[in-house]
Design a protein around this motif. Sequence first.
Motif, PDB file in Angstrom:
ATOM      1  N   HIS A  22       0.807  -1.222   0.000  1.00  0.00           N
ATOM      2  CA  HIS A  22       0.000   0.000   0.000  1.00  0.00           C
ATOM      3  C   HIS A  22       0.842   1.274   0.000  1.00  0.00           C
ATOM      4  O   HIS A  22       0.304   2.370   0.101  1.00  0.00           O
ATOM      5  N   THR A  23       2.153   1.150  -0.120  1.00  0.00           N
ATOM      6  CA  THR A  23       2.996   2.347  -0.068  1.00  0.00           C
ATOM      7  C   THR A  23       3.517   2.776  -1.422  1.00  0.00           C
ATOM      8  O   THR A  23       3.873   3.927  -1.609  1.00  0.00           O
ATOM      9  N   TYR A  31       5.665   7.263  -1.965  1.00  0.00           N
ATOM     10  CA  TYR A  31       5.112   6.822  -0.691  1.00  0.00           C
ATOM     11  C   TYR A  31       3.618   7.119  -0.626  1.00  0.00           C
ATOM     12  O   TYR A  31       3.189   8.264  -0.683  1.00  0.00           O
ATOM     13  N   HIS A  32       2.808   6.109  -0.573  1.00  0.00           N
ATOM     14  CA  HIS A  32       1.345   6.155  -0.470  1.00  0.00           C
ATOM     15  C   HIS A  32       0.647   6.669  -1.722  1.00  0.00           C
ATOM     16  O   HIS A  32      -0.529   7.004  -1.673  1.00  0.00           O
ATOM     17  N   ASN A  35      -2.369   4.404  -2.422  1.00  0.00           N
ATOM     18  CA  ASN A  35      -3.554   4.714  -1.622  1.00  0.00           C
ATOM     19  C   ASN A  35      -4.203   6.024  -2.035  1.00  0.00           C
ATOM     20  O   ASN A  35      -5.427   6.136  -2.085  1.00  0.00           O
ATOM     21  N   GLU A  36      -3.387   7.045  -2.314  1.00  0.00           N
ATOM     22  CA  GLU A  36      -3.932   8.358  -2.666  1.00  0.00           C
ATOM     23  C   GLU A  36      -4.721   8.311  -3.964  1.00  0.00           C
ATOM     24  O   GLU A  36      -5.773   8.937  -4.087  1.00  0.00           O
ATOM     25  N   THR A  85      11.108   4.005   2.325  1.00  0.00           N
ATOM     26  CA  THR A  85       9.865   3.274   2.541  1.00  0.00           C
ATOM     27  C   THR A  85      10.102   2.058   3.426  1.00  0.00           C
ATOM     28  O   THR A  85       9.324   1.780   4.338  1.00  0.00           O
ATOM     29  N   GLU A  89       8.107   1.669   7.040  1.00  0.00           N
ATOM     30  CA  GLU A  89       7.157   0.585   7.267  1.00  0.00           C
ATOM     31  C   GLU A  89       7.702  -0.466   8.229  1.00  0.00           C
ATOM     32  O   GLU A  89       6.945  -1.069   8.978  1.00  0.00           O
TER      33      GLU A  89
END
Length: 106
Positions: A22-23, A31-32, A35-36, A85, A89
Amino acid sequence: YGSLNDEGAMMGRAHFLEHLTHTGTVAYPGYHTFNEKLKSMGVFTNAFTSLSSTYYFATAKDDSIEKLLSIHLSMLGGLEWNEETFKKENSVVVNEITEENMMSDN
């Protein structure tokens, strides 16, 4: 692969991979970013690691399904591996193990 009840040096590996998916992916680096992009479409995505498996899921409206599949399945095309990352994490997973009082060794 792996599970929540892995012990010793393997403890947390499945949960860690769950976080990395999910990153960022090769197709959606950063990074993310993964998800964004989904969140901006109104998609909810998450994962959890049980005692025997890790489950990945997402929900979307019918008109978003093609984009959802493209982005969500991008994790199968390769994850974005970078030191920043990895460290972020890794710290999150170690803290979750500690806070949830999971069995661990040094």
